[in-house]
Design a protein around this motif. Structure first.
Motif, PDB file in Angstrom:
ATOM      1  N   LEU A 164      60.516  -1.911  44.470  1.00 22.62           N
ATOM      2  CA  LEU A 164      61.151  -3.147  44.928  1.00 22.62           C
ATOM      3  C   LEU A 164      62.572  -2.909  45.408  1.00 22.62           C
ATOM      4  CD1 LEU A 164      59.968  -5.633  42.138  1.00 22.62           C
ATOM      5  CD2 LEU A 164      59.129  -5.496  44.488  1.00 22.62           C
ATOM      6  N   ARG A 165      63.301  -2.080  44.669  1.00 17.70           N
ATOM      7  CA  ARG A 165      64.701  -1.802  44.997  1.00 17.70           C
ATOM      8  C   ARG A 165      64.934  -0.285  44.984  1.00 17.70           C
ATOM      9  NH1 ARG A 165      68.001  -5.746  47.212  1.00 17.70           N
ATOM     10  NH2 ARG A 165      66.962  -7.697  46.702  1.00 17.70           N
ATOM     11  N   PRO A 166      64.647   0.378  46.114  1.00 12.68           N
ATOM     12  CA  PRO A 166      64.802   1.844  46.140  1.00 12.68           C
ATOM     13  C   PRO A 166      66.242   2.304  45.928  1.00 12.68           C
ATOM     14  CG  PRO A 166      63.481   1.054  47.993  1.00 12.68           C
ATOM     15  CD  PRO A 166      64.088  -0.145  47.355  1.00 12.68           C
ATOM     16  N   ASN A 167      67.209   1.417  46.212  1.00 16.57           N
ATOM     17  CA  ASN A 167      68.610   1.813  46.085  1.00 16.57           C
ATOM     18  C   ASN A 167      69.129   1.760  44.649  1.00 16.57           C
ATOM     19  OD1 ASN A 167      68.304  -0.973  46.131  1.00 16.57           O
ATOM     20  ND2 ASN A 167      70.354  -1.349  46.929  1.00 16.57           N
ATOM     21  N   LEU A 168      68.305   1.292  43.708  1.00 16.16           N
ATOM     22  CA  LEU A 168      68.729   1.248  42.310  1.00 16.16           C
ATOM     23  C   LEU A 168      68.747   2.653  41.712  1.00 16.16           C
ATOM     24  CD1 LEU A 168      66.900  -1.858  40.754  1.00 16.16           C
ATOM     25  CD2 LEU A 168      69.338  -1.574  41.104  1.00 16.16           C
ATOM     26  N   SER A 169      69.802   2.922  41.014  1.00 15.65           N
ATOM     27  CA  SER A 169      69.904   4.230  40.351  1.00 15.65           C
ATOM     28  C   SER A 169      69.112   4.220  39.045  1.00 15.65           C
ATOM     29  CB  SER A 169      71.373   4.560  40.080  1.00 15.65           C
ATOM     30  OG  SER A 169      71.925   3.633  39.149  1.00 15.65           O
ATOM     31  N   GLU A 170      68.900   5.405  38.501  1.00 14.31           N
ATOM     32  CA  GLU A 170      68.198   5.516  37.226  1.00 14.31           C
ATOM     33  C   GLU A 170      68.972   4.816  36.112  1.00 14.31           C
ATOM     34  OE1 GLU A 170      65.271   6.736  36.628  1.00 14.31           O
ATOM     35  OE2 GLU A 170      64.875   7.498  38.660  1.00 14.31           O
ATOM     36  N   GLU A 171      70.293   4.912  36.174  1.00  8.30           N
ATOM     37  CA  GLU A 171      71.113   4.267  35.147  1.00  8.30           C
ATOM     38  C   GLU A 171      70.990   2.748  35.197  1.00  8.30           C
ATOM     39  OE1 GLU A 171      72.139   6.518  37.239  1.00  8.30           O
ATOM     40  OE2 GLU A 171      72.524   8.282  35.960  1.00  8.30           O
ATOM     41  N   ASN A 201      66.365 -12.034  39.926  1.00  7.16           N
ATOM     42  CA  ASN A 201      66.700 -13.055  40.918  1.00  7.16           C
ATOM     43  C   ASN A 201      68.206 -13.285  41.005  1.00  7.16           C
ATOM     44  OD1 ASN A 201      64.098 -13.645  41.808  1.00  7.16           O
ATOM     45  ND2 ASN A 201      63.738 -15.076  40.130  1.00  7.16           N
ATOM     46  N   ILE A 202      68.846 -13.306  39.860  1.00  2.70           N
ATOM     47  CA  ILE A 202      70.287 -13.579  39.834  1.00  2.70           C
ATOM     48  C   ILE A 202      71.078 -12.446  40.478  1.00  2.70           C
ATOM     49  CG2 ILE A 202      72.274 -13.748  38.283  1.00  2.70           C
ATOM     50  CD1 ILE A 202      70.600 -15.458  36.456  1.00  2.70           C
ATOM     51  N   ILE A 203      70.722 -11.214  40.162  1.00  3.37           N
ATOM     52  CA  ILE A 203      71.513 -10.081  40.628  1.00  3.37           C
ATOM     53  C   ILE A 203      71.262  -9.768  42.101  1.00  3.37           C
ATOM     54  CG2 ILE A 203      71.914  -7.608  40.314  1.00  3.37           C
ATOM     55  CD1 ILE A 203      71.239  -8.004  37.372  1.00  3.37           C
ATOM     56  N   PHE A 204      70.001  -9.868  42.520  1.00  2.00           N
ATOM     57  CA  PHE A 204      69.652  -9.332  43.831  1.00  2.00           C
ATOM     58  C   PHE A 204      69.312 -10.384  44.893  1.00  2.00           C
ATOM     59  CE2 PHE A 204      68.237  -6.097  40.693  1.00  2.00           C
ATOM     60  CZ  PHE A 204      69.180  -5.141  40.998  1.00  2.00           C
ATOM     61  N   THR A 205      69.034 -11.603  44.514  1.00  7.95           N
ATOM     62  CA  THR A 205      68.560 -12.552  45.528  1.00  7.95           C
ATOM     63  C   THR A 205      69.386 -13.823  45.621  1.00  7.95           C
ATOM     64  OG1 THR A 205      67.010 -13.564  43.964  1.00  7.95           O
ATOM     65  CG2 THR A 205      66.187 -11.740  45.295  1.00  7.95           C
ATOM     66  N   LYS A 206      69.772 -14.435  44.505  1.00  7.34           N
ATOM     67  CA  LYS A 206      70.373 -15.762  44.525  1.00  7.34           C
ATOM     68  C   LYS A 206      71.836 -15.707  44.081  1.00  7.34           C
ATOM     69  CE  LYS A 206      66.410 -17.808  45.524  1.00  7.34           C
ATOM     70  NZ  LYS A 206      66.174 -18.480  46.798  1.00  7.34           N
ATOM     71  N   LYS A 207      72.736 -15.859  45.031  1.00 10.84           N
ATOM     72  CA  LYS A 207      74.159 -15.887  44.689  1.00 10.84           C
ATOM     73  C   LYS A 207      74.489 -17.115  43.845  1.00 10.84           C
ATOM     74  CE  LYS A 207      78.754 -15.874  46.760  1.00 10.84           C
ATOM     75  NZ  LYS A 207      79.532 -15.879  48.031  1.00 10.84           N
ATOM     76  N   ARG A 208      73.818 -18.232  44.152  1.00 15.61           N
ATOM     77  CA  ARG A 208      74.079 -19.464  43.401  1.00 15.61           C
ATOM     78  C   ARG A 208      73.728 -19.288  41.932  1.00 15.61           C
ATOM     79  NH1 ARG A 208      70.584 -23.575  42.214  1.00 15.61           N
ATOM     80  NH2 ARG A 208      69.037 -22.706  43.644  1.00 15.61           N
ATOM     81  N   PHE A 209      72.637 -18.567  41.634  1.00 12.54           N
ATOM     82  CA  PHE A 209      72.244 -18.324  40.250  1.00 12.54           C
ATOM     83  C   PHE A 209      73.275 -17.452  39.532  1.00 12.54           C
ATOM     84  CE2 PHE A 209      67.477 -18.919  41.292  1.00 12.54           C
ATOM     85  CZ  PHE A 209      67.694 -20.279  41.318  1.00 12.54           C
ATOM     86  N   ARG A 210      73.868 -16.513  40.253  1.00  9.54           N
ATOM     87  CA  ARG A 210      74.890 -15.670  39.640  1.00  9.54           C
ATOM     88  C   ARG A 210      76.095 -16.500  39.221  1.00  9.54           C
ATOM     89  NH1 ARG A 210      73.651 -12.073  43.918  1.00  9.54           N
ATOM     90  NH2 ARG A 210      75.592 -12.574  45.011  1.00  9.54           N
ATOM     91  N   ILE A 211      76.482 -17.428  40.078  1.00  9.19           N
ATOM     92  CA  ILE A 211      77.626 -18.281  39.764  1.00  9.19           C
ATOM     93  C   ILE A 211      77.330 -19.143  38.537  1.00  9.19           C
ATOM     94  CG2 ILE A 211      79.063 -20.168  40.623  1.00  9.19           C
ATOM     95  CD1 ILE A 211      78.640 -19.037  43.442  1.00  9.19           C
TER      96      ILE A 211
END
Length: 232
Positions: A164-171, A201-211
């Motif tokens: 889903l997110r190839p750019n995610l690191s192992e950490e 959803n909060i971290i990667f898709t919805k800025k409003r949810f992060r707020i």
């Protein structure tokens, strides 16, 4: 000319309001019929009693209907009843009863009917959204738990989220998994899997949810920020 149609085509909320109005049209029609009878009855009474004292407003049945219909909008208030009141102060009772029944009862009933139809539409859409979210949640968990063990193993979790997110690191994957692995068993139970979905959803898709999560101090979001700081 065609701009309103473009607005209806692209504005979801406006389209939903219009659909609600059309669906509530049957109930509004009954109220409109009662309001029409109310207007006709008072127009007949007004023509009978005020034709001589106020010929401009109540000289004929047609004029009475126009005057009283305008009075429902309060556009001609209180001018429409001044001549009648000059004849007798008791004539004001006629206009008070007309306004109370027509303006404050029938028109408010029509507004309440449209609002109730809109509310039912919102509740229906919310229920559909919840059912879809539940189905999607079950499908996501089944994807991460192909053997049906009731828990998501760490290896499968890493493979799915790497896809889903190839750019995610192992950490970062380790941090995301550790937040949902509350029992520290290297497995994510079904009841804890929702944390992964919401956090994703909060971290990667919805800025409003992060707020919202930051404002409400959600523990899993704060934990993610803490782990992110550690990784830096």
């Amino acid at each position: 000319m065609i701009r309103p149609f473009f607005m209806l085509a692209y504005a979801h909320n406006l389209r939903m309001v219009m659909n609600s109005m059309f669906k509530g049209m049957a109930a509004v029609t009954y109220i409109g019929t009662l309001l029409l009878f109310h207007l006709i009855i008072f127009a007949i009474i007004g023509t009978k009693f005020f034709a001589k004292v106020s010929p401009t407003e109540f000289g004929t049945f047609y004029r009475s209907c126009i005057s009283l219909f305008t009075l429902l909008t309060t556009a001609n208030y209180p001018n429409v009843m001044l001549n009648a009141m000059d004849s007798s102060l008791f004539n004001v009772i006629f206009f008070i009863v007309f306004l109370v029944v027509g303006l404050f009862i029938f028109l408010n009933l029509a507004l309440a009917t449209v609002f109730n139809s809109y509310k039912e539409r919102i509740e229906h859409d919310l229920l559909v959204h919840k059912n879809r979210a539940k189905i999607a949640f079950q499908a996501a968990f089944k994807l991460c738990d192909p053997e049906g063990t009731g828990a998501v193993e760490k290896q499968i979790f890493v493979l799915v989220f790497k896809y889903l997110r190839p750019n995610l690191s192992e950490e970062e994957l380790e941090a995301l998994f550790s937040i949902a692995d509350m029992d520290r068993t290297n497995k994510i139970e079904h009841e804890n899997f929702g944390v992964v979905v919401v956090l994703y959803n909060i971290i990667f898709t919805k800025k409003r949810f992060r707020i919202e999560a930051r404002r409400e101090n959600k523990w899993w979001y704060l934990r993610w920020l803490q782990l992110q700081d550690q990784l830096r």
